[in-house]
Design a protein around this motif. Sequence first.
Motif, PDB file in Angstrom:
ATOM      1  N   MET A  96       1.171  -1.143  -0.465  1.00 24.13           N
ATOM      2  CA  MET A  96      -0.107  -0.073  -0.046  1.00 24.13           C
ATOM      3  C   MET A  96       0.852   1.561  -0.244  1.00 24.13           C
ATOM      4  O   MET A  96       0.582   2.485  -0.479  1.00 24.13           O
ATOM      5  CB  MET A  96      -0.867  -0.066   1.134  1.00 24.13           C
ATOM      6  N   GLY A  97       2.483   1.009   0.763  1.00 21.68           N
ATOM      7  CA  GLY A  97       2.983   2.453   1.052  1.00 21.68           C
ATOM      8  C   GLY A  97       3.175   2.327  -0.129  1.00 21.68           C
ATOM      9  O   GLY A  97       3.496   4.239  -1.116  1.00 21.68           O
ATOM     10  N   GLY A  98       3.577   1.961  -1.257  1.00 21.85           N
ATOM     11  CA  GLY A  98       3.997   1.762  -3.036  1.00 21.85           C
ATOM     12  C   GLY A  98       2.847   2.950  -3.602  1.00 21.85           C
ATOM     13  O   GLY A  98       2.613   3.881  -5.231  1.00 21.85           O
ATOM     14  N   TRP A  99       1.743   2.231  -3.976  1.00 24.78           N
ATOM     15  CA  TRP A  99       0.455   2.532  -4.541  1.00 24.78           C
ATOM     16  C   TRP A  99       0.346   3.951  -3.320  1.00 24.78           C
ATOM     17  O   TRP A  99      -0.171   4.843  -4.358  1.00 24.78           O
ATOM     18  CB  TRP A  99      -0.823   1.982  -4.500  1.00 24.78           C
ATOM     19  N   SER A 100       0.498   4.516  -2.212  1.00 24.36           N
ATOM     20  CA  SER A 100       0.216   5.190  -1.624  1.00 24.36           C
ATOM     21  C   SER A 100       1.527   6.611  -2.529  1.00 24.36           C
ATOM     22  O   SER A 100       1.342   7.612  -2.910  1.00 24.36           O
ATOM     23  CB  SER A 100       0.611   5.570  -0.455  1.00 24.36           C
ATOM     24  N   LEU A 101       2.294   6.320  -2.738  1.00 26.34           N
ATOM     25  CA  LEU A 101       3.520   7.517  -3.711  1.00 26.34           C
ATOM     26  C   LEU A 101       3.623   7.737  -4.639  1.00 26.34           C
ATOM     27  O   LEU A 101       3.814   8.587  -5.090  1.00 26.34           O
ATOM     28  CB  LEU A 101       4.933   6.473  -3.344  1.00 26.34           C
ATOM     29  N   VAL A 102       2.681   6.364  -5.207  1.00 25.35           N
ATOM     30  CA  VAL A 102       2.918   6.511  -7.157  1.00 25.35           C
ATOM     31  C   VAL A 102       0.991   7.945  -7.060  1.00 25.35           C
ATOM     32  O   VAL A 102       1.730   8.878  -7.764  1.00 25.35           O
ATOM     33  CB  VAL A 102       2.226   5.283  -7.146  1.00 25.35           C
ATOM     34  N   LEU A 103       0.508   7.266  -5.517  1.00 26.71           N
ATOM     35  CA  LEU A 103      -0.647   8.443  -6.562  1.00 26.71           C
ATOM     36  C   LEU A 103      -0.298   9.540  -5.638  1.00 26.71           C
ATOM     37  O   LEU A 103      -0.852  10.360  -6.622  1.00 26.71           O
ATOM     38  CB  LEU A 103      -1.979   7.747  -5.359  1.00 26.71           C
ATOM     39  N   GLY A 104       0.542  10.104  -4.209  1.00 24.73           N
ATOM     40  CA  GLY A 104       0.870  10.948  -4.053  1.00 24.73           C
ATOM     41  C   GLY A 104       1.846  12.201  -5.006  1.00 24.73           C
ATOM     42  O   GLY A 104       1.837  13.548  -5.200  1.00 24.73           O
ATOM     43  N   ILE A 105       3.057  11.060  -6.103  1.00 23.47           N
ATOM     44  CA  ILE A 105       3.262  12.061  -7.004  1.00 23.47           C
ATOM     45  C   ILE A 105       2.961  12.717  -8.143  1.00 23.47           C
ATOM     46  O   ILE A 105       2.808  13.679  -8.120  1.00 23.47           O
ATOM     47  CB  ILE A 105       4.444  11.157  -7.242  1.00 23.47           C
ATOM     48  N   ALA A 106       1.946  11.339  -8.662  1.00 26.35           N
ATOM     49  CA  ALA A 106       0.791  11.681  -9.596  1.00 26.35           C
ATOM     50  C   ALA A 106       0.000  12.830  -8.999  1.00 26.35           C
ATOM     51  O   ALA A 106      -0.157  13.994 -10.180  1.00 26.35           O
ATOM     52  CB  ALA A 106      -0.175  10.616  -9.994  1.00 26.35           C
ATOM     53  N   SER A 107      -0.730  13.571  -7.921  1.00 22.39           N
ATOM     54  CA  SER A 107      -1.092  14.602  -7.419  1.00 22.39           C
ATOM     55  C   SER A 107      -0.743  15.824  -7.693  1.00 22.39           C
ATOM     56  O   SER A 107      -0.864  16.715  -8.070  1.00 22.39           O
ATOM     57  CB  SER A 107      -1.424  14.313  -6.111  1.00 22.39           C
ATOM     58  N   VAL A 108       0.908  15.826  -7.156  1.00 22.93           N
ATOM     59  CA  VAL A 108       1.251  16.489  -7.183  1.00 22.93           C
ATOM     60  C   VAL A 108       2.226  17.696  -9.234  1.00 22.93           C
ATOM     61  O   VAL A 108       2.133  18.635  -9.228  1.00 22.93           O
ATOM     62  CB  VAL A 108       2.815  17.131  -6.452  1.00 22.93           C
ATOM     63  N   VAL A 109       2.905  16.342  -9.592  1.00 24.91           N
ATOM     64  CA  VAL A 109       3.522  16.172 -10.939  1.00 24.91           C
ATOM     65  C   VAL A 109       2.530  16.704 -11.632  1.00 24.91           C
ATOM     66  O   VAL A 109       2.542  17.533 -12.429  1.00 24.91           O
ATOM     67  CB  VAL A 109       4.500  14.728 -10.949  1.00 24.91           C
ATOM     68  N   LEU A 110       1.000  15.775 -11.652  1.00 28.68           N
ATOM     69  CA  LEU A 110       0.548  16.335 -13.042  1.00 28.68           C
ATOM     70  C   LEU A 110      -0.517  17.323 -12.677  1.00 28.68           C
ATOM     71  O   LEU A 110      -1.674  17.100 -13.490  1.00 28.68           O
ATOM     72  CB  LEU A 110      -0.290  14.674 -13.145  1.00 28.68           C
ATOM     73  N   ALA A 111      -0.504  17.587 -11.586  1.00 30.13           N
ATOM     74  CA  ALA A 111      -1.513  18.582 -10.502  1.00 30.13           C
ATOM     75  C   ALA A 111      -3.212  18.049 -10.420  1.00 30.13           C
ATOM     76  O   ALA A 111      -4.024  19.121 -11.394  1.00 30.13           O
ATOM     77  CB  ALA A 111      -1.384  19.976 -11.584  1.00 30.13           C
ATOM     78  N   LEU A 112      -3.352  16.113 -10.481  1.00 29.74           N
ATOM     79  CA  LEU A 112      -4.711  16.108 -10.528  1.00 29.74           C
ATOM     80  C   LEU A 112      -5.412  16.560  -8.992  1.00 29.74           C
ATOM     81  O   LEU A 112      -6.298  16.083  -8.620  1.00 29.74           O
ATOM     82  CB  LEU A 112      -4.011  14.610 -10.820  1.00 29.74           C
TER      83      LEU A 112
ATOM     84  N   ALA B 263      -4.399   9.251  -2.069  1.00 27.90           N
ATOM     85  CA  ALA B 263      -2.809   8.753  -1.060  1.00 27.90           C
ATOM     86  C   ALA B 263      -2.887   9.146  -0.369  1.00 27.90           C
ATOM     87  O   ALA B 263      -2.440   7.999   0.331  1.00 27.90           O
ATOM     88  CB  ALA B 263      -1.547  10.290  -2.607  1.00 27.90           C
ATOM     89  N   ILE B 264      -3.908   9.433   0.293  1.00 27.16           N
ATOM     90  CA  ILE B 264      -3.325  10.313   1.395  1.00 27.16           C
ATOM     91  C   ILE B 264      -4.530   8.276   2.561  1.00 27.16           C
ATOM     92  O   ILE B 264      -4.098   8.262   3.645  1.00 27.16           O
ATOM     93  CB  ILE B 264      -4.636  11.465   2.080  1.00 27.16           C
ATOM     94  N   ILE B 265      -5.836   8.055   1.869  1.00 29.79           N
ATOM     95  CA  ILE B 265      -6.042   6.801   2.459  1.00 29.79           C
ATOM     96  C   ILE B 265      -5.882   6.140   2.454  1.00 29.79           C
ATOM     97  O   ILE B 265      -4.844   5.169   3.104  1.00 29.79           O
ATOM     98  CB  ILE B 265      -7.397   6.967   1.878  1.00 29.79           C
ATOM     99  N   ILE B 266      -5.065   5.415   1.189  1.00 33.40           N
ATOM    100  CA  ILE B 266      -3.859   4.583   0.961  1.00 33.40           C
ATOM    101  C   ILE B 266      -3.103   4.592   1.528  1.00 33.40           C
ATOM    102  O   ILE B 266      -2.379   3.024   2.535  1.00 33.40           O
ATOM    103  CB  ILE B 266      -4.084   4.292  -0.539  1.00 33.40           C
TER     104      ILE B 266
END
Length: 79
Positions: free
Chosen positions: A1-17, A25-28
Amino acid sequence: MGGWSLVLGIASVVLALGAVTGIPAIIIGNQGRRAVRAGEADNEGMALTGVVLGWISLAILAAVIVFVIARFVAGGPDS
């Protein structure tokens, strides 16, 4: 779950999602941190980083929304 959270967090910042991937990312990430405390996982750093990036993306989204609203209240988009 940590890996998914990291990927979602990076996507949310880098891709401005923003909330699209920031909230998951927060939940997972929090679920991943609970799994670490229960001894079921060992990637707390990635989970915590995902949570932090998720909150950062939500803060940026909130700041943009406040700026846009203030801009229109102050005189419209042309001022």
